[in-house]
Each structure stands twice: as C-alpha cells, then as structure tokens.
Design an enzyme around this catalytic site. Structure first.
Site, PDB file in Angstrom:
ATOM      1  N   GLY A  11      -2.536  -9.192  12.465  1.00  0.00           N
ATOM      2  CA  GLY A  11      -3.011  -7.837  12.756  1.00  0.00           C
ATOM      3  C   GLY A  11      -3.741  -7.167  11.624  1.00  0.00           C
ATOM      4  O   GLY A  11      -3.528  -5.979  11.365  1.00  0.00           O
ATOM      5  N   ASN A  31      -4.196 -12.566  15.594  1.00  0.00           N
ATOM      6  CA  ASN A  31      -4.959 -11.319  15.587  1.00  0.00           C
ATOM      7  C   ASN A  31      -5.598 -11.074  16.955  1.00  0.00           C
ATOM      8  O   ASN A  31      -5.860 -12.022  17.698  1.00  0.00           O
ATOM      9  CB  ASN A  31      -6.050 -11.394  14.505  1.00  0.00           C
ATOM     10  CG  ASN A  31      -6.339 -10.045  13.887  1.00  0.00           C
ATOM     11  OD1 ASN A  31      -5.451  -9.378  13.357  1.00  0.00           O
ATOM     12  ND2 ASN A  31      -7.595  -9.606  14.001  1.00  0.00           N
ATOM     13  N   LEU A  32      -5.899  -9.787  17.221  1.00  0.00           N
ATOM     14  CA  LEU A  32      -6.509  -9.494  18.527  1.00  0.00           C
ATOM     15  C   LEU A  32      -7.938 -10.012  18.582  1.00  0.00           C
ATOM     16  O   LEU A  32      -8.407 -10.529  19.586  1.00  0.00           O
ATOM     17  CB  LEU A  32      -6.487  -7.977  18.765  1.00  0.00           C
ATOM     18  CG  LEU A  32      -6.772  -7.512  20.195  1.00  0.00           C
ATOM     19  CD1 LEU A  32      -5.719  -8.068  21.149  1.00  0.00           C
ATOM     20  CD2 LEU A  32      -6.792  -5.987  20.273  1.00  0.00           C
ATOM     21  N   ASP A  33      -8.636  -9.849  17.435  1.00  0.00           N
ATOM     22  CA  ASP A  33     -10.047 -10.286  17.356  1.00  0.00           C
ATOM     23  C   ASP A  33     -10.234 -11.146  16.106  1.00  0.00           C
ATOM     24  O   ASP A  33      -9.437 -11.047  15.190  1.00  0.00           O
ATOM     25  CB  ASP A  33     -10.984  -9.064  17.205  1.00  0.00           C
ATOM     26  CG  ASP A  33     -10.617  -7.915  18.132  1.00  0.00           C
ATOM     27  OD1 ASP A  33     -10.230  -6.857  17.613  1.00  0.00           O
ATOM     28  OD2 ASP A  33     -10.648  -8.119  19.351  1.00  0.00           O
ATOM     29  N   CYS A  88       6.578  11.201  -7.610  1.00  0.00           N
ATOM     30  CA  CYS A  88       6.272  12.272  -8.566  1.00  0.00           C
ATOM     31  C   CYS A  88       5.162  11.800  -9.504  1.00  0.00           C
ATOM     32  O   CYS A  88       5.331  10.793 -10.219  1.00  0.00           O
ATOM     33  CB  CYS A  88       7.517  12.630  -9.384  1.00  0.00           C
ATOM     34  SG  CYS A  88       7.168  13.900 -10.628  1.00  0.00           S
ATOM     35  N   HIS A  97       0.824  -1.220   0.000  1.00  0.00           N
ATOM     36  CA  HIS A  97       0.000   0.000   0.000  1.00  0.00           C
ATOM     37  C   HIS A  97       0.853   1.263   0.000  1.00  0.00           C
ATOM     38  O   HIS A  97       0.345   2.349   0.272  1.00  0.00           O
ATOM     39  CB  HIS A  97      -0.939   0.006   1.213  1.00  0.00           C
ATOM     40  CG  HIS A  97      -2.057  -0.991   1.079  1.00  0.00           C
ATOM     41  ND1 HIS A  97      -2.861  -1.349   2.134  1.00  0.00           N
ATOM     42  CD2 HIS A  97      -2.496  -1.714   0.025  1.00  0.00           C
ATOM     43  CE1 HIS A  97      -3.749  -2.242   1.729  1.00  0.00           C
ATOM     44  NE2 HIS A  97      -3.534  -2.483   0.454  1.00  0.00           N
ATOM     45  N   CYS A 134      12.477  15.684 -12.112  1.00  0.00           N
ATOM     46  CA  CYS A 134      11.986  16.409 -13.311  1.00  0.00           C
ATOM     47  C   CYS A 134      11.582  17.841 -12.985  1.00  0.00           C
ATOM     48  O   CYS A 134      11.211  18.605 -13.871  1.00  0.00           O
ATOM     49  CB  CYS A 134      10.787  15.646 -13.902  1.00  0.00           C
ATOM     50  SG  CYS A 134       9.269  15.848 -12.953  1.00  0.00           S
TER      51      CYS A 134
HETATM   52  N1  APR Z   1      -2.311  -7.236  18.038  1.00  0.00           N
HETATM   53  C1  APR Z   1      -2.854  -7.941  17.021  1.00  0.00           C
HETATM   54  N2  APR Z   1      -3.905  -7.497  16.287  1.00  0.00           N
HETATM   55  C2  APR Z   1      -4.408  -6.297  16.608  1.00  0.00           C
HETATM   56  C3  APR Z   1      -3.893  -5.495  17.656  1.00  0.00           C
HETATM   57  C4  APR Z   1      -2.802  -6.017  18.388  1.00  0.00           C
HETATM   58  N3  APR Z   1      -2.251  -5.342  19.400  1.00  0.00           N
HETATM   59  N4  APR Z   1      -4.638  -4.351  17.722  1.00  0.00           N
HETATM   60  C5  APR Z   1      -5.557  -4.431  16.745  1.00  0.00           C
HETATM   61  N5  APR Z   1      -5.436  -5.595  16.083  1.00  0.00           N
HETATM   62  C6  APR Z   1      -6.208  -6.083  14.951  1.00  0.00           C
HETATM   63  C7  APR Z   1      -7.676  -5.715  14.994  1.00  0.00           C
HETATM   64  O1  APR Z   1      -8.407  -6.752  15.661  1.00  0.00           O
HETATM   65  C8  APR Z   1      -8.022  -5.660  13.502  1.00  0.00           C
HETATM   66  O2  APR Z   1      -8.435  -6.948  13.042  1.00  0.00           O
HETATM   67  O3  APR Z   1      -5.683  -5.448  13.811  1.00  0.00           O
HETATM   68  C9  APR Z   1      -6.697  -5.303  12.832  1.00  0.00           C
HETATM   69  C10 APR Z   1      -6.673  -3.875  12.325  1.00  0.00           C
HETATM   70  O4  APR Z   1      -7.621  -3.778  11.294  1.00  0.00           O
HETATM   71  P1  APR Z   1      -7.712  -2.433  10.438  1.00  0.00           P
HETATM   72  O5  APR Z   1      -7.730  -1.260  11.357  1.00  0.00           O
HETATM   73  O6  APR Z   1      -8.816  -2.654   9.448  1.00  0.00           O
HETATM   74  O7  APR Z   1      -6.313  -2.356   9.667  1.00  0.00           O
HETATM   75  P2  APR Z   1      -5.897  -3.185   8.387  1.00  0.00           P
HETATM   76  O8  APR Z   1      -6.519  -4.534   8.401  1.00  0.00           O
HETATM   77  O9  APR Z   1      -4.420  -3.095   8.300  1.00  0.00           O
HETATM   78  O10 APR Z   1      -6.538  -2.302   7.197  1.00  0.00           O
HETATM   79  C11 APR Z   1      -6.258  -2.737   5.889  1.00  0.00           C
HETATM   80  O11 APR Z   1      -7.333  -0.774   5.015  1.00  0.00           O
HETATM   81  O12 APR Z   1      -7.637   1.473   5.365  1.00  0.00           O
HETATM   82  C12 APR Z   1      -7.018   0.551   4.551  1.00  0.00           C
HETATM   83  O13 APR Z   1      -5.011   0.766   3.339  1.00  0.00           O
HETATM   84  C13 APR Z   1      -5.533   0.724   4.650  1.00  0.00           C
HETATM   85  O14 APR Z   1      -3.803  -0.930   4.860  1.00  0.00           O
HETATM   86  C14 APR Z   1      -5.068  -0.546   5.350  1.00  0.00           C
HETATM   87  C15 APR Z   1      -6.141  -1.545   4.985  1.00  0.00           C
END
Ligand code: APR
Length: 233
Positions: free
Chosen positions: A175, A201-203, A117, A109, A139
């Site tokens: 994450g 993942n956290l959730d 540029c 990303h 440029c």
């Molecule tokens: N440890 C592990 N997981 C975690 C933690 C932690 N401490 N804190 C949060 N999370 C998890 C949340 O449960 C969630 O599932 O990380 C995830 C974050 O999700 P998003 O906020 O949606 O981020 P991401 O998945 O990276 O978003 C993907 O969306 O906005 C666009 O381009 C942007 O790259 C980004 C893409």
C-alpha cells in the site's frame, strides 16, 4: 532461495485505505486546497503553526473514529505467529497497526497520537487537539508540536531499519506509491542484500520494476491471503 527466517514489511497509506483513512496521492490529494507537501514542512510549522496544527488535529480526530481492517489484522496475526525475525516499518502515522495487535513495528514518519516537545525532546501520548503553544508536560516550555517527520526532516529509526533490510530474507511492500524516499529505496537495499521482494498494492507503484513479484488488488484481500500462505494456512 535462502530459508525464510527474517521478514521486513513496509506499509503505506494504502494499508489503511479500507479503514476509511484517505491516502496522500489519491484523487484530489489536497487538504483545504493545500498540497500536503506544503503543509508538512518545518517552514510551514514556523510560518503558519495554526494551519499545520489544525491539519494534524483533523487527522488525529479522523483516525480515532476508524477501525483496523483485515490487512492490519492479518499483519498482527503474522506478528504473533511468525517464529523468525519480523520488522513492520510503517510510513503511516495512524495507530491502526497497534490497535490490531502488531508489536514488532516502527513508525518511520512519526505518530499522530504523540506530541513532541521542540524544546526538550520529550514525547507525550496525545489523543486530543494540540494547539500551537501547548506547554510540555516535562519542561513546561510552550513548545509541543505534532510528533511527525516533516518533509526535509530525517525519518526515525533509520539505523534499525537499514540493519533489518541487510538481514532480510523477504521484503514485502504494502500500500505505498514508492514516491517518497528513503522508504522508496528499501526494496533496492533489500534486493542488494539477497532478499526476495514482494509488492502488494492496488496499482503499480513507482518502484514496481524492483520487485520479484507484484500482486495488484486491495490490501484487505491480498494481505490475509499472503499471511496465510507464509504461515502455512
Ligand atoms: N489496498 C492496497 N493499496 C492501496 C489501496 C488499497 N485498498 N488503496 C490505495 N492503495 C495504494 C495506492 O495505489 C498507492 O500506491 O496505496 C498507495 C498510496 O500511496 P500514497 O498516497 O502516496 O501514500 P504513501 O505511499 O504511504 O505516501 C508515502 O508520503 O506524503 C508522504 O509522509 C507521507 O508517509 C507518506 C509518504
């Protein structure tokens, strides 16, 4: 199960959360009252360049002030010690994986610390504020923009990522909410090619059902434990 040789890892905002970098879809999930989806678009860059540049200036300044956490450090240890093929694909635009020491990695990303540029395509490392109309160092057109993949734009390095997924023995997602494609589909591609799939993942995420195994908890705890498991100690 096939011998474990080739590992592909996908990280999202959750891997940087314990460093103090806000995730996208956490509580609130807004910036100055704007949905992130409304700021990170080519249309917004055209219509409201000041707003979009300010959004990234604030995130660039924020990331400069934080440190890699044990999850980044454990992935850097894996990068150094894993004898097989390893590709770390991050959705994050911060440079915390690099600062922890990861090298076998791709930013799909884009990167906060890079200016692109819009006229000649030259990339320049950029750590300061980037006002609209800044001139390209190559440029000289006043066309530097944040080197970020906006919604609706094609992510970077997709050919290399698809090739790595086709040969992966193990795909690990760390994450990420699994809310944004094409990253959200990587687990299915890896599974289709016979890889084992693990989610840290956290959730539970939108894609949890596709993983052979899901471990719930903070990345700063789960990732070092998993890396020690893979490296045998
Ligand atoms: N440890 C592990 N997981 C975690 C933690 C932690 N401490 N804190 C949060 N999370 C998890 C949340 O449960 C969630 O599932 O990380 C995830 C974050 O999700 P998003 O906020 O949606 O981020 P991401 O998945 O990276 O978003 C993907 O969306 O906005 C666009 O381009 C942007 O790259 C980004 C893409």
């Amino acid at each position: 199960m096939r011998d474990l040789q080739n590992i592909v890892i996908l990280t999202g905002a959750g891997v940087s959360a314990e460093s103090g970098v806000a995730t996208f879809r956490g509580p609130g999930g807004l910036w100055e009252g704007h949905r992130v989806e409304d700021v990170c678009t080519p249309e917004a860059l055209l219509r409201q360049p000041e707003l979009v540049h300010r959004f990234y200036d604030e995130r660039r300044a924020g990331v400069s002030g934080v440190q890699p956490n044990p999850a980044h450090q454990a992935l850097a240890r894996l990068d150094t010690e894993w004898p097989g093929a390893l590709m770390l694909v991050t959705q994050n635009v911060d440079d915390l994986h690099e600062r922890a020491g990861s090298t076998r990695m791709l930013h799909m990303h884009g990167e906060l610390m890079s200016a692109l540029c819009a006229s000649c395509g030259t990339r320049t490392r950029w750590e300061a504020a980037l006002p609209p109309g800044t001139s390209c160092t190559s440029c000289h057109a006043p066309a530097l923009r944040p080197d970020i993949v906006f919604f609706g734009e094609m992510p970077y390095h997709m050919d290399a990522i698809e090739a790595a997924l086709a040969n992966a023995d193990l795909f690990v997602s760390i994450g990420t909410s699994g809310a944004v494609y094409p990253a959200a589909g990587f687990v299915r591609t890896a599974k289709h090619h016979g890889a084992q799939t693990l989610e840290l993942n956290l959730d539970p995420s939108d894609g949890s059902i596709w993983f052979d195994e899901s471990r719930m908890g903070p990345a700063g705890t789960l990732v070092p434990a998993w890396v020690a498991e893979v490296l045998g100690g």
